[in-house]
Design a protein around this motif. Structure first.
Motif, short mmCIF file in Angstrom:
data_model
loop_
_atom_site.label_atom_id
_atom_site.label_comp_id
_atom_site.label_asym_id
_atom_site.label_seq_id
_atom_site.Cartn_x
_atom_site.Cartn_y
_atom_site.Cartn_z
N LEU A 110 1.52 -56.98 -5.20
CA LEU A 110 1.69 -57.87 -5.80
C LEU A 110 2.05 -59.23 -4.96
O LEU A 110 2.81 -59.17 -4.16
CB LEU A 110 2.92 -57.97 -6.76
CG LEU A 110 2.97 -57.10 -7.86
CD1 LEU A 110 4.34 -56.64 -8.52
CD2 LEU A 110 1.77 -57.27 -9.07
N LEU A 111 1.14 -60.51 -5.13
CA LEU A 111 1.44 -61.53 -4.31
C LEU A 111 2.15 -62.71 -5.11
O LEU A 111 1.84 -62.81 -6.50
CB LEU A 111 0.06 -61.91 -3.88
CG LEU A 111 -0.84 -60.83 -3.02
CD1 LEU A 111 -2.21 -61.50 -2.55
CD2 LEU A 111 0.00 -60.23 -1.82
N PRO A 112 2.72 -63.58 -4.51
CA PRO A 112 3.43 -64.73 -5.22
C PRO A 112 2.60 -65.69 -5.27
O PRO A 112 1.78 -65.99 -4.68
CB PRO A 112 4.64 -65.22 -4.20
CG PRO A 112 3.88 -64.54 -2.95
CD PRO A 112 3.33 -63.46 -2.93
N SER A 126 6.81 -70.12 -10.46
CA SER A 126 6.31 -69.12 -9.57
C SER A 126 6.01 -67.81 -10.10
O SER A 126 7.11 -67.56 -10.86
CB SER A 126 7.11 -68.99 -8.43
OG SER A 126 8.40 -68.43 -8.54
N TYR A 128 4.45 -63.25 -9.81
CA TYR A 128 3.82 -62.39 -9.09
C TYR A 128 2.60 -61.69 -9.68
O TYR A 128 2.80 -61.39 -10.87
CB TYR A 128 4.88 -61.29 -8.55
CG TYR A 128 5.48 -61.30 -7.23
CD1 TYR A 128 5.01 -61.01 -6.02
CD2 TYR A 128 6.78 -62.23 -7.24
CE1 TYR A 128 5.71 -61.41 -4.89
CE2 TYR A 128 7.32 -62.66 -5.98
CZ TYR A 128 6.85 -61.88 -5.00
OH TYR A 128 7.52 -62.49 -3.67
N LEU A 159 5.23 -55.15 -2.91
CA LEU A 159 5.58 -56.37 -3.44
C LEU A 159 5.60 -57.22 -1.83
O LEU A 159 6.20 -57.01 -0.81
CB LEU A 159 7.04 -56.42 -3.80
CG LEU A 159 7.30 -57.93 -4.51
CD1 LEU A 159 6.70 -58.06 -5.89
CD2 LEU A 159 8.96 -57.82 -4.78
N LEU A 233 7.50 -58.62 -15.27
CA LEU A 233 6.51 -59.60 -14.76
C LEU A 233 6.00 -60.37 -16.12
O LEU A 233 5.62 -61.63 -15.84
CB LEU A 233 5.25 -58.96 -14.25
CG LEU A 233 5.45 -58.62 -12.69
CD1 LEU A 233 4.16 -57.73 -12.13
CD2 LEU A 233 5.82 -59.67 -11.77
N ALA A 304 12.34 -60.83 -7.10
CA ALA A 304 10.96 -61.46 -7.23
C ALA A 304 10.25 -61.25 -8.52
O ALA A 304 9.38 -61.77 -8.67
CB ALA A 304 10.26 -60.61 -6.11
N SER A 307 10.02 -64.59 -13.29
CA SER A 307 9.44 -65.87 -13.07
C SER A 307 10.48 -66.64 -12.64
O SER A 307 11.61 -66.75 -13.15
CB SER A 307 8.84 -66.05 -14.56
OG SER A 307 8.30 -67.46 -14.64
#
Length: 585
Positions: A110-112, A126, A128, A159, A233, A304, A307
């Motif tokens: 998972l990327l930001p 933001s 993920y 992550l 998420l 992380a 949201s």
């Protein structure tokens, strides 16, 4: 042996963004695969400058099919998926290969992702997102719209803190076009799968972002009731948008009840406490709101998987903290909060407005200027321009001029400086200097039309009526500035004791009244600044009033203004001498 990374993208008419996206990532991947779904602009040519692996795919309203087609053409061991309106932000030393090698038990990451609300103030939502995964056949996209990657084993998903994917803020018209397209596709998808909570979530978000909170609410409510903590998420942003939706509909108590309930379940979800503070602030329960904003600050950045609205734990919370302190009469604490907000994010100027007003009302213009000067606020171009404008609007032209005069080095090659410096020079009695500054603005600048109009003011104040008239005639030739041109030509004739022509059909009275009124306010600022009587300025003021009084609405406006000034004078005299001040005359 180093594993290879394949970048896969699907594009269509992305010539405005594609090059920036590819430049940001080209040195971080081993292969680029681009699938075009029917571009009619320069997208294909741009893509071919970066890779020979450019393929076309017939579009049939299914994003997953196009994504999976791209994966089929990738030869790398890993897939990195990007959209053309995204860019990769990372340190120069970052490597996808190192990330993969460091966590070799993972098959996906998972990327930001930063989704901008407003780039200029660094306000982002933001999230993920799963964008990096093994090309082993186990990871495929599903869903016609807002497609997702299938995950078979959550334990194999890592992550990553870096890189950050930053979404480009598109023009409003284009955003609305895409949202309307998405709604059309979501409607079809929901008919096939009516109980899918993800589709309800996306449906709600699209409606909310189009400003249709009433349409969004039932979809967000259904999504939130059906999503579990195993799907955090999606559940976390659904909760946030649900709160935003209820607030937009004025259902503050319902939203606040939801905040109270979920704050117990998610004690580290900073955004809940920030949103709760906003709700309490709107209900004018400022003391309680202070506690919620302070709690958001103490929470810090949330875990992380939640949201997150950038700043809800820092500059945004401090800004609203300052506002609430003001409302309960604690101006010293308000000042501290505003200053902290400005320190945390120098690109977020709104606390400066409130800080300025406190300083101005409590200490006066000279103190306010020196206070901000001592704290180096004027070293930032945005803050300097903002403060100068605030001084000007508050009728302190001298301080507006000093803001720019003493900090010219902040504005190397900035056309905004030339315009506003010219403006403040003119209204502080330096018409020649202002005229010279305005004439340095190039014709292609967005400031040029306004600068031309302001130059005519300078010429009028210099008494150069022939040149002012000639400039006004030139202004008339440009359709957007025709209203200003007509006003200037009338003003010049009135000041020269000549009759004025009727208003042309191509100039509407409503426009002239607004422009005349603004110019009269600027004239008053000028008159309050100069120390001695100037017949030219008085003639200018009288001409403006004559123009305004030529319409019924204008006459009413001036009449109310005179009454307010008389009442203001009366109030000041009563405050000084008492109710019997007339007897003392």
């Amino acid at each position: 042996m180093k594993e290879r990374i394949s970048l896969t993208m699907i594009v269509r008419n992305e010539s405005a963004h594609l090059a920036n996206c590819l430049e940001s990532v080209k040195d971080k991947v081993d292969e680029i695969i681009i699938i075009d779904t029917g571009s009619t602009d320069d997208t294909l040519n741009i893509a071919q400058r970066y890779t020979s692996n450019v393929f076309t795919y017939p579009w049939h309203n299914n994003f997953s099919d196009a994504r999976n087609f791209a994966i089929e053409h990738a030869s790398g061991d890993w897939i990195l998926a990007l959209d053309a309106d995204e860019e990769v932000q990372c340190q120069a030393s970052f490597s996808f290969h190192s990330l993969i090698a460091k966590e070799n038990d993972k098959e996906a990451f998972l990327l930001p992702l930063l989704n901008p609300i407003l780039d200029s103030t660094e306000e982002y939502n933001s999230f993920y997102v799963l964008r990096l995964f093994r090309n082993n056949g186990n990871y495929k996209y599903f869903g016609k719209i807002h497609e997702q990657v299938t995950i078979q084993d959550q334990q194999k998903v890592g992550l990553a803190v870096e890189p950050i994917l930053k979404h480009k803020l598109l023009p409003l018209k284009l955003r609305h076009q895409k949202r309307n397209r998405n709604l059309h596709l979501l409607k079809k998808a929901l008919q096939d799968d009516p109980h899918n909570p993800f589709l309800h979530y996306y449906f709600g978000v699209e409606w909310l972002m189009l400003g249709k909170a009433g349409y969004a609410l039932p979809y967000l409510q259904k999504a939130y009731s059906r999503l579990s903590d195993d799907q955090l998420l999606f559940r976390a942003p659904t909760l946030k948008y649900l709160l935003v939706c209820l607030r937009a509909l004025g259902r503050l108590d319902e939203a606040l009840s939801l905040c109270l309930e979920t704050s117990l379940h998610y004690p580290n979800f900073t955004d809940i406490f920030y949103l709760g503070g906003l709700l309490l602030e709107e209900k004018e329960e400022y003391h309680v709101a202070l506690k919620w904003f302070n709690h958001a600050i103490n929470c810090g950045k949330p875990p992380a998987l939640f949201s997150h609205l950038t700043g809800s734990e820092s500059f945004l919370a401090y800004y609203h903290l300052g506002f609430c302190y003001e409302k309960v009469g604690e101006t010293f604490e308000a000042r501290e909060a505003y200053e902290t907000a400005l320190e945390l994010n120098p690109r977020f100027p709104y606390p400066l407005y409130n800080l300025f007003l406190i300083l101005l009302s409590e200490e006066g213009a000279a103190y306010c200027y020196q206070y901000l000067e001592d704290r180096d606020y004027f070293d930032d171009a945005l803050f300097c321009l903002t403060t100068a404008d605030l001084f000007f609007l508050a009728d302190h032209v001298a301080q507006a001029y000093l803001c720019l005069e003493n900090h010219k080095d902040c504005f190397q090659g900035d056309e905004r400086f030339l315009f506003f410096y010219g403006k403040y020079c003119i209204y502080s009695g330096r018409a020649n200097t202002g005229f010279e500054s305005l004439n340095q603005i190039p014709t292609k600048s967005s400031c040029y039309p306004s600068a031309q109009a302001l130059s005519i003011v300078a010429l009028i104040l210099l008494g150069d009526f022939p040149k002012a008239k000639s400039s006004a005639i030139m202004l008339w030739k440009n359709q957007p500035t025709r209203c200003e041109a007509h006003i200037f030509l009338c003003l010049i004739r009135l000041m020269q004791k000549q009759t004025i022509p009727p208003c042309p059909l191509r100039v509407r009275g409503k426009e002239t009244l607004a422009t005349n009124t603004e110019m009269l306010l600027d004239c008053k600022r000028y008159r309050s600044h100069i120390m001695s009587y100037d017949p030219l300025v008085e003639a200018w003021n009288q001409a403006l009033e004559t123009l305004i009084k030529s319409s019924e609405k204008g006459f009413e406006l001036l009449f109310n203004d005179y009454n307010q000034r008389v009442q203001g004078l009366n109030d000041r005299l009563i405050a000084k001498f008492g109710n019997s001040w007339m007897d003392k005359l």
